[in-house]
Design a protein around this motif. Sequence first.
Motif, mmCIF file in Angstrom:
data_model
loop_
_atom_site.group_PDB
_atom_site.id
_atom_site.type_symbol
_atom_site.label_atom_id
_atom_site.label_comp_id
_atom_site.label_asym_id
_atom_site.label_seq_id
_atom_site.Cartn_x
_atom_site.Cartn_y
_atom_site.Cartn_z
ATOM 1 N N HIS A 3 -64.501 -30.883 28.333
ATOM 2 C CA HIS A 3 -65.914 -30.588 28.058
ATOM 3 C C HIS A 3 -66.051 -29.321 27.222
ATOM 4 O O HIS A 3 -66.991 -28.555 27.403
ATOM 5 N N GLU A 4 -65.142 -29.109 26.308
ATOM 6 C CA GLU A 4 -65.238 -27.927 25.459
ATOM 7 C C GLU A 4 -66.122 -28.232 24.264
ATOM 8 O O GLU A 4 -65.840 -29.148 23.493
ATOM 9 N N MET A 54 -69.940 -32.255 17.356
ATOM 10 C CA MET A 54 -68.727 -32.725 18.004
ATOM 11 C C MET A 54 -68.472 -31.989 19.312
ATOM 12 O O MET A 54 -68.810 -30.819 19.469
ATOM 13 N N THR A 55 -67.866 -32.717 20.258
ATOM 14 C CA THR A 55 -67.431 -32.139 21.522
ATOM 15 C C THR A 55 -66.265 -32.968 22.020
ATOM 16 O O THR A 55 -65.930 -34.015 21.454
ATOM 17 N N SER A 56 -65.614 -32.515 23.076
ATOM 18 C CA SER A 56 -64.523 -33.275 23.661
ATOM 19 C C SER A 56 -64.677 -33.306 25.166
ATOM 20 O O SER A 56 -65.251 -32.400 25.779
ATOM 21 N N SER A 57 -64.163 -34.371 25.759
ATOM 22 C CA SER A 57 -64.175 -34.535 27.207
ATOM 23 C C SER A 57 -62.873 -35.216 27.599
ATOM 24 O O SER A 57 -62.687 -36.404 27.332
ATOM 25 N N GLY A 58 -61.962 -34.455 28.197
ATOM 26 C CA GLY A 58 -60.663 -35.006 28.491
ATOM 27 C C GLY A 58 -59.966 -35.413 27.215
ATOM 28 O O GLY A 58 -59.850 -34.624 26.273
ATOM 29 N N ASN A 59 -59.510 -36.657 27.133
ATOM 30 C CA ASN A 59 -58.841 -37.165 25.942
ATOM 31 C C ASN A 59 -59.805 -37.720 24.900
ATOM 32 O O ASN A 59 -59.368 -38.170 23.842
ATOM 33 N N TRP A 60 -61.086 -37.703 25.208
ATOM 34 C CA TRP A 60 -62.072 -38.285 24.304
ATOM 35 C C TRP A 60 -62.606 -37.230 23.343
ATOM 36 O O TRP A 60 -62.938 -36.122 23.756
ATOM 37 N N MET A 61 -62.711 -37.567 22.081
ATOM 38 C CA MET A 61 -63.432 -36.777 21.090
ATOM 39 C C MET A 61 -64.734 -37.514 20.788
ATOM 40 O O MET A 61 -64.733 -38.713 20.487
ATOM 41 N N MET A 93 -70.141 -41.760 18.187
ATOM 42 C CA MET A 93 -68.763 -42.229 18.126
ATOM 43 C C MET A 93 -67.952 -41.601 19.248
ATOM 44 O O MET A 93 -68.145 -40.425 19.588
ATOM 45 N N ALA A 94 -67.063 -42.380 19.846
ATOM 46 C CA ALA A 94 -66.128 -41.896 20.866
ATOM 47 C C ALA A 94 -64.737 -42.363 20.482
ATOM 48 O O ALA A 94 -64.535 -43.540 20.162
ATOM 49 N N GLN A 95 -63.773 -41.444 20.522
ATOM 50 C CA GLN A 95 -62.422 -41.745 20.040
ATOM 51 C C GLN A 95 -61.400 -41.090 20.960
ATOM 52 O O GLN A 95 -61.602 -39.957 21.413
ATOM 53 N N ARG A 96 -60.297 -41.786 21.217
ATOM 54 C CA ARG A 96 -59.238 -41.224 22.055
ATOM 55 C C ARG A 96 -57.889 -41.802 21.624
ATOM 56 O O ARG A 96 -57.832 -42.891 21.027
ATOM 57 N N PRO A 97 -56.799 -41.077 21.905
ATOM 58 C CA PRO A 97 -55.476 -41.628 21.618
ATOM 59 C C PRO A 97 -55.207 -42.871 22.457
ATOM 60 O O PRO A 97 -55.654 -42.986 23.597
ATOM 61 N N LEU A 98 -54.473 -43.804 21.867
ATOM 62 C CA LEU A 98 -54.071 -45.020 22.572
ATOM 63 C C LEU A 98 -52.692 -45.407 22.067
ATOM 64 O O LEU A 98 -52.545 -45.814 20.897
#
Length: 408
Positions: A3-4, A54-61, A93-98
């Motif tokens: 949540h940064e 932009m923000t992030s939550s865990g692995n999500w951007m 938009m929501a994006q995360r590594p996979l």
Amino acid sequence: MNHEQMGAVPMAGMEHGARQGGHEMTGALGPYPMERESSGTAWQPDESEHMGLMTSSGNWMLMAHGTLNFVYDHQSGRRGDDKAFASGMLMGMAQRPLGNGKLQLRASLSPDPLMGARGYPLLLASGETANGQDRLIDRQHPHDLFMELSASVSQNIGAKSSVFLYGGLPGEPAFGPPAFMHREAIMDSPEAPISHHWLDSTHISFGVLTAGLVIDNVKVEVSRFNAREPDQHRWNIETGPLDSTAVRLSWNPTRELSLQGSWGKFIDPEQLEPGVDQKRLSASLLYARELSPGWKLAGTLAWGRKTVEHHDDDAFVAEASLKHSDWTIFGRGEVTENRELLPLQEHGPAFRVGKVSIGAVRDFRISPHLSVGAGALFALNFVPDGLKPYYGTSNPTGMMGFFRLKLD
């Protein structure tokens, strides 16, 4: 990071691209700069402006941006009209590594249905329908509430290579340049191009599945999609068979350039012409460059061809914008061969018509992520002698004044 808050990250003209946690942010579809990605799976220059909250939550951007325009529109001549309306879009938009790639979810909504089924006056524009019986002529149709609800997944197969799969309901198949409201050269204009139905009318397709391969600065992709244009019901989600095909080859030879060529076979695209298929071709060049600190130039050159019942009709477009500080000057020139400008049930003769427009907008920052702007544009239209009796003149004009609210 958890949540940064990262704030609005400016991505245009940065030597090493946007960064998150000290690392360069790469695209959802491959290991290249995030700035390269535009609407659907289309590419734009790596030097393109790509701003968002932009923000992030865990692995999500997470990212959001949007524009809301309040427009007063005046179109002159016998076919002209006046109207005040709201237009724009809000995108999330929501994006995360996979695995060795990324998962991306994207949604885009538009207030356009609020303007009414007949859209807004726009001389020399045609396409779609307001009532299921008559084609809109000299008017731009409103976009649907749901402009995109899509998901994509990619896997890297090398340091500069990847494969990806994209699906949307609605979504955008692999045809043409980025949709006009995403092209940096003209995104500040509240006016749709009259070439829309040659180049990018498929940006809202109710059913799309695209597979692609990226090798360094080259991308090849194939789509199966529902080519039927959205109907007069602008608030719903429609469905149909994925029976149409598009193929697109994209190449970004430098950070400043993005080129594409595409082909499409469109099955039964027009509600008012059941059983009539189309073939389309498109080629485009997009340019973006930071001339010096605070000065940004962007441009588009594009060509499209529609083939309907053995008739080939072309459209040509040139767009440009120059940004400095809070000012943007933009312009567009177009030529189309249009068979839909007479109130006939079937396609009539092709009329070569043209249009040039120029405008400017000044933005005022009211918070770190919100600005308001005021602008205007003037358009000069060119009609041949065969259409002059319908328009009352060879050169009807159009004008728009607008205020806008931007989240970036």
